[in-house]
Motif scaffolding. Structure first.
Motif, PDB file in Angstrom:
ATOM      1  N   ALA A 108     -94.486 -69.427  11.247  1.00  0.00           N
ATOM      2  CA  ALA A 108     -95.917 -69.254  11.386  1.00  0.00           C
ATOM      3  C   ALA A 108     -95.780 -67.733  12.168  1.00  0.00           C
ATOM      4  N   THR A 109     -96.495 -66.632  11.089  1.00  0.00           N
ATOM      5  CA  THR A 109     -96.642 -64.695  11.855  1.00  0.00           C
ATOM      6  C   THR A 109     -97.104 -64.612  13.506  1.00  0.00           C
ATOM      7  N   VAL A 110     -97.956 -66.334  14.323  1.00  0.00           N
ATOM      8  CA  VAL A 110     -98.053 -65.470  15.075  1.00  0.00           C
ATOM      9  C   VAL A 110     -96.847 -65.309  16.505  1.00  0.00           C
ATOM     10  N   PHE A 111     -96.162 -65.929  15.613  1.00  0.00           N
ATOM     11  CA  PHE A 111     -94.581 -65.915  16.162  1.00  0.00           C
ATOM     12  C   PHE A 111     -94.425 -64.612  15.422  1.00  0.00           C
ATOM     13  N   LYS A 112     -94.745 -63.562  15.305  1.00  0.00           N
ATOM     14  CA  LYS A 112     -94.134 -62.178  14.883  1.00  0.00           C
ATOM     15  C   LYS A 112     -93.712 -61.007  15.991  1.00  0.00           C
ATOM     16  N   ASP A 113     -95.307 -61.291  17.018  1.00  0.00           N
ATOM     17  CA  ASP A 113     -94.666 -61.165  18.553  1.00  0.00           C
ATOM     18  C   ASP A 113     -94.709 -61.669  20.164  1.00  0.00           C
ATOM     19  N   PRO A 155     -77.239 -74.865   1.558  1.00  0.00           N
ATOM     20  CA  PRO A 155     -77.727 -72.535   1.582  1.00  0.00           C
ATOM     21  C   PRO A 155     -79.078 -73.566   1.482  1.00  0.00           C
ATOM     22  N   ILE A 156     -79.968 -71.716   2.703  1.00  0.00           N
ATOM     23  CA  ILE A 156     -81.274 -71.689   2.794  1.00  0.00           C
ATOM     24  C   ILE A 156     -81.731 -70.520   1.989  1.00  0.00           C
ATOM     25  N   ASN A 157     -82.571 -70.746   1.083  1.00  0.00           N
ATOM     26  CA  ASN A 157     -83.050 -70.096  -0.050  1.00  0.00           C
ATOM     27  C   ASN A 157     -83.621 -68.985   0.505  1.00  0.00           C
ATOM     28  N   LYS A 158     -84.736 -69.503   1.068  1.00  0.00           N
ATOM     29  CA  LYS A 158     -85.984 -68.387   1.694  1.00  0.00           C
ATOM     30  C   LYS A 158     -86.748 -68.810   2.965  1.00  0.00           C
ATOM     31  N   VAL A 159     -86.201 -67.732   4.070  1.00  0.00           N
ATOM     32  CA  VAL A 159     -87.215 -67.424   5.374  1.00  0.00           C
ATOM     33  C   VAL A 159     -88.556 -66.585   5.333  1.00  0.00           C
ATOM     34  N   ALA A 160     -89.394 -66.446   6.291  1.00  0.00           N
ATOM     35  CA  ALA A 160     -90.410 -65.312   5.401  1.00  0.00           C
ATOM     36  C   ALA A 160     -91.542 -66.022   6.816  1.00  0.00           C
ATOM     37  N   GLN A 173    -102.145 -76.357  12.768  1.00  0.00           N
ATOM     38  CA  GLN A 173    -102.097 -78.057  12.413  1.00  0.00           C
ATOM     39  C   GLN A 173    -100.885 -79.047  13.165  1.00  0.00           C
ATOM     40  N   HIS A 174    -100.241 -78.522  14.281  1.00  0.00           N
ATOM     41  CA  HIS A 174     -99.079 -78.361  15.019  1.00  0.00           C
ATOM     42  C   HIS A 174     -98.560 -77.808  14.004  1.00  0.00           C
ATOM     43  N   ALA A 175     -98.151 -77.136  13.353  1.00  0.00           N
ATOM     44  CA  ALA A 175     -96.860 -76.288  12.145  1.00  0.00           C
ATOM     45  C   ALA A 175     -96.486 -74.982  13.554  1.00  0.00           C
ATOM     46  N   LEU A 176     -95.188 -75.078  13.313  1.00  0.00           N
ATOM     47  CA  LEU A 176     -94.864 -73.730  14.561  1.00  0.00           C
ATOM     48  C   LEU A 176     -94.445 -72.609  13.346  1.00  0.00           C
ATOM     49  N   GLY A 177     -93.638 -74.011  12.019  1.00  0.00           N
ATOM     50  CA  GLY A 177     -92.566 -73.501  11.596  1.00  0.00           C
ATOM     51  C   GLY A 177     -92.744 -74.698  10.073  1.00  0.00           C
ATOM     52  N   LEU A 178     -92.036 -74.326   9.487  1.00  0.00           N
ATOM     53  CA  LEU A 178     -92.186 -75.466   8.128  1.00  0.00           C
ATOM     54  C   LEU A 178     -91.382 -75.221   7.501  1.00  0.00           C
ATOM     55  N   HIS A 179     -90.371 -76.467   6.970  1.00  0.00           N
ATOM     56  CA  HIS A 179     -88.717 -76.704   6.622  1.00  0.00           C
ATOM     57  C   HIS A 179     -89.665 -77.454   5.364  1.00  0.00           C
ATOM     58  N   THR A 180     -89.622 -76.726   3.966  1.00  0.00           N
ATOM     59  CA  THR A 180     -89.512 -77.672   2.489  1.00  0.00           C
ATOM     60  C   THR A 180     -88.097 -77.660   2.099  1.00  0.00           C
ATOM     61  N   THR A 181     -88.371 -78.236   0.854  1.00  0.00           N
ATOM     62  CA  THR A 181     -87.060 -79.204   0.484  1.00  0.00           C
ATOM     63  C   THR A 181     -88.248 -78.839  -1.722  1.00  0.00           C
ATOM     64  N   ILE A 182     -87.703 -78.064  -1.954  1.00  0.00           N
ATOM     65  CA  ILE A 182     -88.068 -78.071  -3.406  1.00  0.00           C
ATOM     66  C   ILE A 182     -86.622 -78.116  -4.327  1.00  0.00           C
ATOM     67  N   VAL A 231     -87.635 -58.795  15.502  1.00  0.00           N
ATOM     68  CA  VAL A 231     -87.135 -59.420  14.344  1.00  0.00           C
ATOM     69  C   VAL A 231     -88.577 -59.018  13.723  1.00  0.00           C
ATOM     70  N   ARG A 232     -89.187 -57.960  13.212  1.00  0.00           N
ATOM     71  CA  ARG A 232     -90.499 -57.310  11.905  1.00  0.00           C
ATOM     72  C   ARG A 232     -90.758 -58.100  10.661  1.00  0.00           C
ATOM     73  N   THR A 233     -89.522 -57.579   9.993  1.00  0.00           N
ATOM     74  CA  THR A 233     -89.398 -58.280   8.458  1.00  0.00           C
ATOM     75  C   THR A 233     -88.940 -59.607   8.050  1.00  0.00           C
ATOM     76  N   ASP A 234     -89.707 -60.000   6.623  1.00  0.00           N
ATOM     77  CA  ASP A 234     -89.061 -61.200   6.485  1.00  0.00           C
ATOM     78  C   ASP A 234     -87.691 -61.065   5.893  1.00  0.00           C
ATOM     79  N   ARG A 235     -87.034 -60.318   5.316  1.00  0.00           N
ATOM     80  CA  ARG A 235     -85.944 -59.902   5.587  1.00  0.00           C
ATOM     81  C   ARG A 235     -85.003 -60.545   6.899  1.00  0.00           C
TER      82      ARG A 235
END
Length: 171
Positions: free
Chosen positions: A104-109, A64-69, A78-87, A41-45
């Motif tokens: 977090a981009t560290v998990f691209k690899d 629905p999930i509007n954005k994933v990146a 900061q102990h954030a592996l990922g982040l879920h936000t509601t706007i 899974v290499r890209t935001d898409r």
């Protein structure tokens, strides 16, 4: 040796085993043996599609999930592996909310199991806001090996802290 900051909630016996692997310089080898390859899974898409597939399989009726990146600004420190936000936005007389998931981009690899654990965790926040019994039950429903993957991911972060080098390379 540095304290095992990612493993603070685990038993003394578990910490002793991890410390022994670190002292023998084998922690990275154990992880590479357990998880031989990084995901593709290499890209935001591609990440968006991956998360949407999980959502449609397990949380069809959720918002629905509007954005994933992937997000280079998320710091694991900061102990954030990922982040879920509601706007929330006001549209006329209605309050509309948008859900975003950032990884977090560290998990691209990293292995697909780690990415899945993070995606499941962040998706669970769509239904359950707080880390409680219902939250972790939902995580385990979506991924039965959730707790093992979380532990192994914490081992990887510990190894990354100690060695400074990633165990998996992008494919």
């Amino acid at each position: 040796m540095q304290p095992l900051k990612y493993l603070g909630a685990y038993s003394d016996q578990t910490l002793a085993q991890v410390t022994q692997l670190i002292e023998q310089n084998k922690l990275g080898d154990v992880l590479k043996q357990r998880y031989p390859a990084a995901h593709d899974v290499r890209t935001d898409r591609a990440l968006y599609d991956y998360v949407q597939d999980l959502k449609s399989e397990f949380l069809r009726n959720a918002d629905p999930i509007n954005k994933v990146a992937f997000d280079g600004k998320l710091h694991v420190i900061q102990h954030a592996l990922g982040l879920h936000t509601t706007i929330s936005r006001v549209q006329g007389n209605k309050l509309k909310s948008k859900h975003e998931i950032r990884v977090a981009t560290v998990f691209k690899d990293a292995p697909i199991e780690f990415l899945r654990m993070i995606a499941v965790h962040e998706l669970a926040h769509v239904k359950e806001k707080q880390h409680g019994k219902a939250f972790y039950k939902l995580c385990c429903y979506m991924e039965p090996n959730y707790h093992q993957y979380e532990f192994d991911l914490r081992l990887y972060l510990t190894e990354l802290d100690i060695s400074g080098k990633r165990l998996w390379n992008a494919t």
